[in-house]
Design a protein around this motif. Structure first.
Motif, PDB file in Angstrom:
ATOM      1  N   GLY A 189      86.176  59.744  19.933  1.00 21.49           N
ATOM      2  CA  GLY A 189      84.749  59.569  20.166  1.00 21.49           C
ATOM      3  C   GLY A 189      84.312  58.148  20.432  1.00 21.49           C
ATOM      4  N   HIS A 190      85.247  57.275  20.787  1.00 18.95           N
ATOM      5  CA  HIS A 190      84.883  55.879  21.052  1.00 18.95           C
ATOM      6  C   HIS A 190      83.957  55.777  22.258  1.00 18.95           C
ATOM      7  N   SER A 191      84.095  56.736  23.181  1.00 27.33           N
ATOM      8  CA  SER A 191      83.273  56.738  24.393  1.00 27.33           C
ATOM      9  C   SER A 191      82.574  58.093  24.501  1.00 27.33           C
ATOM     10  N   PRO A 192      81.400  58.244  23.860  1.00 29.16           N
ATOM     11  CA  PRO A 192      80.719  59.542  23.838  1.00 29.16           C
ATOM     12  C   PRO A 192      79.619  59.657  24.884  1.00 29.16           C
ATOM     13  N   CYS A 193      79.244  60.893  25.154  1.00 30.86           N
ATOM     14  CA  CYS A 193      78.087  61.174  26.004  1.00 30.86           C
ATOM     15  C   CYS A 193      77.560  62.548  25.636  1.00 30.86           C
ATOM     16  N   VAL A 194      76.259  62.648  25.447  1.00 34.72           N
ATOM     17  CA  VAL A 194      75.617  63.928  25.150  1.00 34.72           C
ATOM     18  C   VAL A 194      74.788  64.342  26.361  1.00 34.72           C
ATOM     19  N   ALA A 240      81.072  67.287  35.600  1.00 32.69           N
ATOM     20  CA  ALA A 240      82.290  66.879  36.316  1.00 32.69           C
ATOM     21  C   ALA A 240      82.272  65.384  36.598  1.00 32.69           C
ATOM     22  N   HIS A 241      81.115  64.872  37.001  1.00 25.64           N
ATOM     23  CA  HIS A 241      81.005  63.430  37.263  1.00 25.64           C
ATOM     24  C   HIS A 241      81.282  62.626  35.999  1.00 25.64           C
ATOM     25  N   ILE A 242      80.680  63.026  34.905  1.00 25.40           N
ATOM     26  CA  ILE A 242      80.846  62.279  33.656  1.00 25.40           C
ATOM     27  C   ILE A 242      82.306  62.299  33.206  1.00 25.40           C
ATOM     28  N   LEU A 243      82.940  63.471  33.266  1.00 28.77           N
ATOM     29  CA  LEU A 243      84.324  63.607  32.811  1.00 28.77           C
ATOM     30  C   LEU A 243      85.295  62.748  33.615  1.00 28.77           C
ATOM     31  N   GLY A 250      86.173  53.518  28.592  1.00 29.81           N
ATOM     32  CA  GLY A 250      86.416  54.953  28.720  1.00 29.81           C
ATOM     33  C   GLY A 250      85.590  55.545  29.833  1.00 29.81           C
ATOM     34  N   LEU A 251      84.523  56.252  29.478  1.00 27.93           N
ATOM     35  CA  LEU A 251      83.633  56.823  30.492  1.00 27.93           C
ATOM     36  C   LEU A 251      82.895  55.718  31.232  1.00 27.93           C
ATOM     37  N   GLY A 252      82.332  56.062  32.388  1.00 29.00           N
ATOM     38  CA  GLY A 252      81.603  55.085  33.182  1.00 29.00           C
ATOM     39  C   GLY A 252      80.440  54.478  32.413  1.00 29.00           C
ATOM     40  N   GLU A 253      80.127  53.235  32.729  1.00 31.31           N
ATOM     41  CA  GLU A 253      79.078  52.531  31.988  1.00 31.31           C
ATOM     42  C   GLU A 253      77.700  53.151  32.185  1.00 31.31           C
ATOM     43  N   ASP A 254      77.527  53.927  33.243  1.00 29.61           N
ATOM     44  CA  ASP A 254      76.220  54.552  33.468  1.00 29.61           C
ATOM     45  C   ASP A 254      76.004  55.797  32.619  1.00 29.61           C
ATOM     46  N   ILE A 333      66.407  62.371  36.319  1.00 26.71           N
ATOM     47  CA  ILE A 333      66.624  61.025  36.846  1.00 26.71           C
ATOM     48  C   ILE A 333      68.105  60.711  36.950  1.00 26.71           C
ATOM     49  N   ALA A 334      68.874  61.084  35.921  1.00 28.43           N
ATOM     50  CA  ALA A 334      70.307  60.804  35.928  1.00 28.43           C
ATOM     51  C   ALA A 334      70.984  61.503  37.099  1.00 28.43           C
ATOM     52  N   PHE A 335      70.630  62.762  37.341  1.00 22.09           N
ATOM     53  CA  PHE A 335      71.235  63.513  38.433  1.00 22.09           C
ATOM     54  C   PHE A 335      70.918  62.861  39.774  1.00 22.09           C
ATOM     55  N   GLU A 336      69.666  62.502  39.968  1.00 23.35           N
ATOM     56  CA  GLU A 336      69.261  61.887  41.237  1.00 23.35           C
ATOM     57  C   GLU A 336      69.903  60.518  41.422  1.00 23.35           C
ATOM     58  N   HIS A 337      70.033  59.762  40.322  1.00 27.41           N
ATOM     59  CA  HIS A 337      70.661  58.443  40.397  1.00 27.41           C
ATOM     60  C   HIS A 337      72.130  58.551  40.798  1.00 27.41           C
ATOM     61  N   ILE A 338      72.808  59.553  40.248  1.00 24.16           N
ATOM     62  CA  ILE A 338      74.242  59.712  40.507  1.00 24.16           C
ATOM     63  C   ILE A 338      74.508  60.294  41.888  1.00 24.16           C
TER      64      ILE A 338
END
Length: 378
Positions: A189-194, A240-243, A250-254, A333-338
């Motif tokens: 869990g060092h690099s989490p995202c919810v 899929a993008h996040i993974l 770990g995961l992308g900084e965004d 917003i996150a979806f549109e940004h990505i």
């Protein structure tokens, strides 16, 4: 009901890149990226299956991971996923694991081969217990650095005594984020995202019987309150993008360390939803504001036979949030940004499922009489 478009939002049968189907980027597609071994839980469910399909068939993602493993919760679920993979002609899955709550050792050993996990709580009454078990196994494995937890929009507004199925996601989110502050679990869990996913637009498929037979969408949300349905394929794209995102830790900084709230791009009251359906179907569709008791009857009928009891409770609780005015917001917003787009519009959603929603025409007898009650098949 299974979605009729693939995870990229294309109609089923749309051409996929052939090279991506057969190799799960064994050489990371030639990219100089760290090894990434992904596990998806509740992979027999619609969300899990769509994410699997997207990762294995879209070269945008397939070149960014090394292996992909699915975890399901019964042997029957394993057969269901096997059938899905064969039907859709999808190859490249490393393994399908069957969850056994009494065999923690095997689960921990399996986790040791995983560095990235999409933890989807199963749509069943014991989802909290199962989620805790999976998180404990990941802690003991000490290898699952990237942990993506799929939660629900509205859980923060839900009240524990009125919407317990929704509120429990808050507790599960806390458990998912906890390992980051525990040194004894090492990388876990060092690099989490919810990801708090909104009300799936596909839930509207529960009302196709009334749509076809009466030209109505019977939803217990009142006449004035609004909500923002999101197509399942958009949630799959985001996951899929996040993974497959990469960053220094770990995961992308965004996305790393983020609580991403994902809804549709617009809010709809019941009549506005019916107007969107009418526009897409080319025929009049009306909204029917029904009571919670009537909604329970629909879910208890054959229309809801494929829906778990816990999921029925969740849906009714979400509708109660709508009636309380707690869903009057959008957050894509996150979806549109990505992706540079707002995602699938609700009108397009109804177009994809037009055969399910469009009222069926009555058969005309040879004599031209109008008493025939049977409906023609589309």
């Amino acid at each position: 009901m299974a979605p009729k478009r693939n995870a990229k939002g294309e109609p089923k049968g749309a051409a996929e890149n052939g090279e991506s189907k057969n190799g799960v980027a064994a050489q990371n597609g030639g990219n100089d990226l760290p090894e990434r071994n992904i596990l998806i839980t509740a992979a027999e469910g619609q969300t899990g299956r769509l994410v699997l399909e997207l990762l294995l068939t879209d070269e945008t993602y397939a070149s960014k991971f090394t292996s992909l493993t699915a975890l399901v919760f019964s042997e029957d679920a394993k057969s269901t996923l096997d059938d899905f993979m064969q039907t859709e002609d999808i190859a490249g899955l490393k393994e399908i694991l069957v969850f056994d709550p009494d065999d923690e050792e095997t689960l921990v050993e399996a986790m040791k081969n995983i560095d990235t996990c999409l933890l989807i709580p199963p749509a069943r009454k014991d989802k909290a217990k199962i989620t805790r078990t999976l998180l404990e196994a990941s802690k003991k494995a000490k290898t699952v650095r990237n942990l993506v937890f799929l939660s629900s929009v509205g859980c923060d507004y839900a009240e524990r005594d009125k919407q317990p199925r929704l509120r429990e996601f808050i507790d599960l989110e806390a458990l998912a984020m906890q390992p980051k502050g525990l040194t004894e679990t090492e990388l876990t869990g060092h690099s989490p995202c919810v990801v708090r996913a909104g009300f799936y637009a596909e839930n509207l498929l529960l009302y196709t019987k009334q749509a076809q037979g009466e030209g109505k969408l019977p939803i217990p949300i009142g006449k004035d309150h609004k909500f923002s349905p999101i197509p399942l394929g958009d949630v799959a794209q985001l996951c899929a993008h996040i993974l497959t995102s990469y960053g220094q830790h770990g995961l992308g900084e965004d996305v790393r360390g983020q609580v991403i709230i994902a809804t549709g791009s617009a809010m709809y009251a019941g009549e506005e939803l019916a107007e969107a359906a009418s526009q897409a179907l080319g025929t009049k569709m009306e909204f029917a504001s029904i009571s919670e008791a009537e909604a329970k009857k629909i879910l208890a009928s054959d229309q809801g036979e494929e829906v778990d009891e816990a999921e029925k409770e969740y849906l009714l609780e979400y509708y109660s949030l709508v009636r309380e005015g707690k869903t009057n917001y959008t957050a894509n917003i996150a979806f549109e940004h990505i992706f540079g787009t707002k995602g699938q519009e609700i009108v397009d959603f109804f177009k994809v499922y037009s055969a399910e929603f469009k009222p069926k025409k009555r058969r005309i007898t040879k004599s031209g009489g109008s008493k025939a009650k049977k409906h023609a098949q589309d």
